[in-house]
Design a protein around this motif. Structure first.
Motif, short mmCIF file in Angstrom:
data_model
loop_
_atom_site.label_atom_id
_atom_site.label_comp_id
_atom_site.label_asym_id
_atom_site.label_seq_id
_atom_site.Cartn_x
_atom_site.Cartn_y
_atom_site.Cartn_z
N GLN A 38 24.33 31.74 113.67
CA GLN A 38 25.36 31.19 112.79
C GLN A 38 25.76 32.20 111.70
OE1 GLN A 38 26.78 28.12 112.88
NE2 GLN A 38 25.51 27.07 114.38
N VAL A 39 24.77 32.83 111.09
CA VAL A 39 25.05 33.81 110.04
C VAL A 39 25.79 35.01 110.62
CG1 VAL A 39 24.02 35.37 108.33
CG2 VAL A 39 23.09 33.07 108.63
N SER A 40 25.41 35.41 111.83
CA SER A 40 26.12 36.51 112.49
C SER A 40 27.57 36.15 112.74
CB SER A 40 25.43 36.85 113.82
OG SER A 40 24.11 37.31 113.61
N ALA A 41 27.82 34.90 113.11
CA ALA A 41 29.20 34.44 113.34
C ALA A 41 30.01 34.47 112.05
CB ALA A 41 29.20 33.03 113.93
N VAL A 42 29.37 34.11 110.94
CA VAL A 42 30.04 34.19 109.63
C VAL A 42 30.33 35.65 109.29
CG1 VAL A 42 29.80 33.75 107.15
CG2 VAL A 42 29.03 32.03 108.79
N ASP A 43 29.37 36.51 109.53
CA ASP A 43 29.54 37.93 109.24
C ASP A 43 30.69 38.54 110.04
OD1 ASP A 43 28.77 40.26 107.83
OD2 ASP A 43 27.60 40.96 109.54
N LEU A 44 30.85 38.08 111.28
CA LEU A 44 31.91 38.59 112.16
C LEU A 44 33.28 37.98 111.85
CD1 LEU A 44 29.90 38.36 115.49
CD2 LEU A 44 30.74 40.50 114.47
N GLY A 45 33.29 36.95 111.00
CA GLY A 45 34.55 36.27 110.70
C GLY A 45 34.94 35.23 111.73
N LEU A 46 34.04 34.92 112.67
CA LEU A 46 34.32 33.87 113.66
C LEU A 46 34.32 32.50 113.01
CD1 LEU A 46 32.19 35.09 116.70
CD2 LEU A 46 34.67 35.18 116.44
N LYS A 47 33.57 32.36 111.95
CA LYS A 47 33.62 31.16 111.12
C LYS A 47 33.55 31.62 109.67
CE LYS A 47 29.90 28.54 111.13
NZ LYS A 47 28.99 27.54 111.69
N PRO A 48 34.28 30.98 108.78
CA PRO A 48 34.35 31.48 107.40
C PRO A 48 33.10 31.25 106.58
CG PRO A 48 35.71 29.51 107.68
CD PRO A 48 35.22 29.88 109.04
N ALA A 49 32.36 30.19 106.90
CA ALA A 49 31.19 29.86 106.09
C ALA A 49 30.23 29.01 106.91
CB ALA A 49 31.60 29.12 104.82
N LEU A 50 28.99 28.96 106.44
CA LEU A 50 27.95 28.14 107.05
C LEU A 50 27.37 27.23 105.98
CD1 LEU A 50 25.64 27.43 109.10
CD2 LEU A 50 24.44 29.46 108.25
N HIS A 236 46.56 25.61 116.75
CA HIS A 236 46.57 26.81 115.90
C HIS A 236 45.14 27.28 115.65
CE1 HIS A 236 46.59 29.00 112.04
NE2 HIS A 236 47.78 29.44 112.43
N TRP A 237 44.25 26.33 115.37
CA TRP A 237 42.84 26.66 115.15
C TRP A 237 42.22 27.28 116.41
CZ3 TRP A 237 38.78 24.48 117.92
CH2 TRP A 237 37.50 24.85 117.50
N GLY A 238 42.46 26.66 117.56
CA GLY A 238 41.89 27.15 118.81
C GLY A 238 42.36 28.54 119.17
N LEU A 239 43.65 28.80 119.00
CA LEU A 239 44.19 30.13 119.31
C LEU A 239 43.61 31.19 118.37
CD1 LEU A 239 47.94 29.21 119.99
CD2 LEU A 239 46.27 30.02 121.67
N GLY A 240 43.48 30.82 117.10
CA GLY A 240 42.92 31.76 116.12
C GLY A 240 41.47 32.11 116.45
N LEU A 241 40.68 31.10 116.85
CA LEU A 241 39.29 31.34 117.18
C LEU A 241 39.17 32.25 118.41
CD1 LEU A 241 36.27 30.80 116.79
CD2 LEU A 241 36.54 28.70 118.16
N LYS A 242 39.99 31.99 119.43
CA LYS A 242 39.95 32.82 120.65
C LYS A 242 40.34 34.26 120.36
CE LYS A 242 40.82 28.94 123.78
NZ LYS A 242 41.81 28.25 124.62
N GLU A 243 41.30 34.44 119.47
CA GLU A 243 41.74 35.79 119.13
C GLU A 243 40.63 36.55 118.39
OE1 GLU A 243 43.91 39.04 119.26
OE2 GLU A 243 44.52 37.15 120.20
N LYS A 244 39.99 35.89 117.45
CA LYS A 244 38.88 36.53 116.71
C LYS A 244 37.72 36.83 117.65
CE LYS A 244 39.93 34.38 112.25
NZ LYS A 244 39.52 33.35 111.26
N PHE A 245 37.50 35.94 118.61
CA PHE A 245 36.39 36.12 119.53
C PHE A 245 36.57 37.38 120.37
CE2 PHE A 245 33.35 34.96 122.84
CZ PHE A 245 32.36 34.33 122.09
N LYS A 246 37.79 37.68 120.72
CA LYS A 246 38.08 38.87 121.52
C LYS A 246 37.81 40.16 120.75
CE LYS A 246 41.86 36.71 124.15
NZ LYS A 246 43.34 36.71 124.33
N GLN A 247 37.78 40.09 119.44
CA GLN A 247 37.67 41.28 118.61
C GLN A 247 36.22 41.67 118.29
OE1 GLN A 247 40.12 40.43 115.18
NE2 GLN A 247 41.93 40.02 116.43
N GLN A 248 35.27 41.02 118.95
CA GLN A 248 33.86 41.34 118.70
C GLN A 248 33.10 41.29 120.01
OE1 GLN A 248 31.18 38.64 118.85
NE2 GLN A 248 32.80 37.70 120.07
N ASN A 249 31.86 41.82 120.01
CA ASN A 249 31.06 41.82 121.23
C ASN A 249 29.62 41.38 120.98
OD1 ASN A 249 30.06 44.02 119.87
ND2 ASN A 249 30.83 45.55 121.32
#
Length: 268
Positions: A38-50, A236-249
């Motif tokens: 979860q913290v890694s996801a916040v760090d990557l910007g996949l979610k704004p906060a935990l 809008h939320w779903g598209l934004g999440l998918k786009e951010k997901f593509k930008q990390q590994n």
């Protein structure tokens, strides 16, 4: 002490067990790994906060945990700990700030009035002024964040947050496409009892050393009666999440699923 020769997974687990114990009880390895993901996801910007809810550890303990991860270079030093009236969040100030600015100018989040006195939940624009004021206060808070370097203590939000509906604030900070509101000056109850709710859950797999860990990134509900009105917000939320997901590994196998539940009572 956390040793440099530990694996990434072991470092995360050791940090959690060192900093987040309550009494004699520490987080289990699965709990520690879920928190790490979860913290890694916040760090990557996949979610704004935990919103921290793994156990009853204090905000100071969560700050110690975060500082330990930052010292080990497991997450960036930009992440900060926020204490909102005793509720602890680990925040990515850049992502939260960007989200709030978008909400302020583009109305990408639907505000749902769930006051107990209503027959059914409704989308409201009447509270747009109150929402705008709350967002501006949060943005001001983030600017205070930016002035801190390697914060050693959580940022405590004082009397101002007592005026806020924290349910609404959490929806905004956690990046949901909808957020609930009720008039807390009259009642903390809501009108969601026996109301069909569509629960959207987004999950992904965190690749940590030899073991992959599946974790839930998002889980929020929308009253089924309002699905049509909130469809654009959800898309809008779903598209934004998918786009951010593509930008990390770091995380892989994103899945978004929806289920409908009806509960005798809903605690917000």
């Amino acid at each position: 002490m956390i040793y440099a020769d530990m694996s990434t997974q072991e470092l995360f687990v050791a940090a959690a067990r060192k900093s987040l114990s309550v009494g004699k009880k520490s987080l289990s390895a699965p709990q520690s790994l879920d928190l790490a993901a979860q913290v890694s996801a916040v760090d990557l910007g996949l979610k704004p906060a935990l919103l921290y809810d793994s156990n009853s550890a204090s905000s100071e303990q969560v700050q110690q945990y975060l500082s330990s991860l930052q010292s080990s270079q497991l997450v960036s030093k930009s992440l900060l700990t926020l204490d909102l009236n005793g509720n602890t969040l680990i925040v990515n100030p850049v992502t939260v700030g960007s989200n709030l600015e978008q909400v302020l100018h583009d109305s990408v989040v639907a505000m749902i009035n769930v006051c107990h006195s209503l027959e059914k939940p409704t989308i409201t624009d009447l509270l747009r002024g109150e929402l705008k004021s709350m967002i501006q206060d949060l943005l001001h808070l983030l600017r205070r964040f930016e002035q801190l370097t390697e914060a050693e203590k959580p940022l405590y939000v004082g009397g101002k947050c007592e005026e806020w509906n924290l349910c609404t604030v959490f929806g905004l900070l956690l990046g949901y496409p909808v957020t609930y509101w009720f008039d807390q000056t009259k009642s903390f109850e809501n009108c969601l009892s026996m109301t069909p709710l569509m629960v959207t859950t987004a999950a992904a797999t965190w690749q940590a050393d030899t073991t992959d860990h599946r974790c839930c990134l998002y889980s929020f509900s929308i009253p089924a009666v309002l699905l049509e009105e909130t469809q654009s917000n959800l898309e809008h939320w779903g598209l934004g999440l998918k786009e951010k997901f593509k930008q990390q590994n770091v995380l892989k196998d994103l899945s978004v699923c929806q289920t409908t539940v009806t509960l005798p009572s809903v605690c917000l």
